[in-house]
Design an enzyme around this catalytic site. Structure first.
Site, PDB file in Angstrom:
ATOM      1  N   GLU A   8       0.820  -1.209   0.000  1.00  0.00           N
ATOM      2  CA  GLU A   8       0.000   0.000   0.000  1.00  0.00           C
ATOM      3  C   GLU A   8       0.860   1.268   0.000  1.00  0.00           C
ATOM      4  O   GLU A   8       0.365   2.349  -0.319  1.00  0.00           O
ATOM      5  CB  GLU A   8      -0.934   0.016   1.224  1.00  0.00           C
ATOM      6  CG  GLU A   8      -2.029  -1.015   1.115  1.00  0.00           C
ATOM      7  CD  GLU A   8      -2.806  -1.210   2.415  1.00  0.00           C
ATOM      8  OE1 GLU A   8      -4.031  -1.117   2.386  1.00  0.00           O
ATOM      9  OE2 GLU A   8      -2.173  -1.468   3.464  1.00  0.00           O
ATOM     10  N   GLY A  16     -12.567  -0.678   0.933  1.00  0.00           N
ATOM     11  CA  GLY A  16     -13.694  -0.925   0.043  1.00  0.00           C
ATOM     12  C   GLY A  16     -14.650   0.264   0.126  1.00  0.00           C
ATOM     13  O   GLY A  16     -14.784   0.892   1.177  1.00  0.00           O
ATOM     14  N   MET A  22     -10.114  -2.460   7.771  1.00  0.00           N
ATOM     15  CA  MET A  22      -9.919  -3.380   8.886  1.00  0.00           C
ATOM     16  C   MET A  22      -9.056  -2.813  10.020  1.00  0.00           C
ATOM     17  O   MET A  22      -8.612  -3.583  10.876  1.00  0.00           O
ATOM     18  CB  MET A  22      -9.325  -4.695   8.354  1.00  0.00           C
ATOM     19  CG  MET A  22     -10.210  -5.337   7.291  1.00  0.00           C
ATOM     20  SD  MET A  22      -9.528  -6.843   6.556  1.00  0.00           S
ATOM     21  CE  MET A  22      -9.565  -7.959   7.950  1.00  0.00           C
ATOM     22  N   ASP A  26     -11.889  -1.315  -4.103  1.00  0.00           N
ATOM     23  CA  ASP A  26     -12.958  -2.231  -4.512  1.00  0.00           C
ATOM     24  C   ASP A  26     -14.264  -1.710  -3.942  1.00  0.00           C
ATOM     25  O   ASP A  26     -14.270  -0.805  -3.108  1.00  0.00           O
ATOM     26  CB  ASP A  26     -12.658  -3.651  -3.986  1.00  0.00           C
ATOM     27  CG  ASP A  26     -12.535  -3.670  -2.478  1.00  0.00           C
ATOM     28  OD1 ASP A  26     -13.563  -3.797  -1.803  1.00  0.00           O
ATOM     29  OD2 ASP A  26     -11.400  -3.528  -1.954  1.00  0.00           O
TER      30      ASP A  26
HETATM   31  N1  ADE Z   1      -9.736  -3.166   2.426  1.00  0.00           N
HETATM   32  C1  ADE Z   1      -9.857  -2.998   1.091  1.00  0.00           C
HETATM   33  N2  ADE Z   1     -11.013  -3.502   0.637  1.00  0.00           N
HETATM   34  C2  ADE Z   1     -11.638  -4.009   1.725  1.00  0.00           C
HETATM   35  C3  ADE Z   1     -12.848  -4.679   1.894  1.00  0.00           C
HETATM   36  N3  ADE Z   1     -13.643  -4.941   0.862  1.00  0.00           N
HETATM   37  N4  ADE Z   1     -13.188  -5.088   3.148  1.00  0.00           N
HETATM   38  C4  ADE Z   1     -12.371  -4.840   4.186  1.00  0.00           C
HETATM   39  N5  ADE Z   1     -11.201  -4.211   4.070  1.00  0.00           N
HETATM   40  C5  ADE Z   1     -10.836  -3.794   2.849  1.00  0.00           C
END
Ligand code: ADE
Length: 260
Positions: free
Chosen positions: A16, A85, A199, A223
């Site tokens: 990252e 996300g 997270m 995402d």
């Molecule tokens: N970090 C990046 N994409 C994520 C996702 N979909 N869920 C949790 N942490 C993430």
């Protein structure tokens, strides 16, 4: 104005912020200490005293790394940088979210405490520092205008980065990679103002609150947390996230709008 204390920079995965780790490791003046299985690199990035560490993924890892930065390096603030996300429908891949507030979406001690509340604190949302976050947002806007156009067209096309935008708002964290339509729909239903899902930052917000250390959170949307969340995740980290984090942090660290 020179900083009195270093800034802690906490990154969950090396990819990252690959470019930032490389910059620090290439600088002969950087000192590395290994504590609790993590390397903390202290030195300078773009003229600022910094301690850069790879926390690893999840809330416990992030809390441990944040406490290490505070106890062992006496950082005056913590900046959490990584991908996330998208939670809100308006938040697209390639957008950037600067966290105003941070919540742990998997914290649930009902019926003893209200859902999401950190037991015995009376709090579920932890505020990021307004000054650091404002400077970070300025750096993001300059990045979008001046650095993003330099990202090769093939990469912009590969990840469909149409017109990336800055969002500011709530970021939610939990110990799960959200990778399904139903899971993200449930989170959107339960926490309608969530902008991004990841997270770590909820745990960092809690630790920084406990120690009265300012924090800020920068998340690059990799995402949309739906059934396609895992597709090309590693490629996105290397090709996009490292470029974003390098140039946004360069602009942020060179800015004189904040000090610790
Ligand atoms: N970090 C990046 N994409 C994520 C996702 N979909 N869920 C949790 N942490 C993430």
């Amino acid at each position: 104005m020179p900083s009195r204390s270093p800034l802690g920079i906490l990154v969950p995965l090396a990819e990252e912020a690959e470019a930032l780790f490389a910059l620090m490791q290439q600088d002969g003046a950087t000192k590395t200490r290994r504590i609790g299985g993590r390397d903390y690199h202290s030195g300078h990035l773009f003229g600022r005293a910094c301690v850069l560490t790879l926390s690893r993924v999840g809330k416990v890892a992030a809390a441990t790394a944040a406490a290490g930065l505070i106890h062992e390096f006496e950082v005056g603030g913590i900046l959490n940088v990584g991908v996330a996300g998208g939670a809100a429908a308006s938040v697209k891949v390639g957008d950037i979210v600067v966290g105003e507030t941070l919540l742990q979406h998997d914290l649930d001690a009902r019926p003893i405490f209200p859902r999401y509340e950190v037991p015995l604190t009376g709090m579920s949302r932890f505020a990021a520092d307004a000054t650091l976050s404002a400077s970070l947002s300025e750096a993001v806007l300059a990045f979008l205008a001046e650095d993003l156009p330099m990202l090769p067209t093939e990469i912009r096309d590969q990840f469909a980065l149409a017109a990336p935008r800055l969002h500011q708002g709530l970021i939610i964290s939990g110990d799960q990679f959200v990778n399904g339509h139903d899971a993200v729909a449930a989170l959107r239903h339960d926490i309608p103002d969530a902008m991004a899902i990841e997270m770590e930052s909820g745990a960092i917000g809690q630790v920084c609150h406990d120690y009265d250390v300012p924090c800020a959170v920068l998340r690059i949307i990799s995402d949309s947390a739906d059934d396609n969340a895992h597709v090309d995740f590693p490629a996105f980290l290397r090709a996009v996230a490292s470029y974003y984090s390098h140039h946004i942090l360069r602009r942020f660290l060179e800015s004189s709008d904040w000090s610790l």
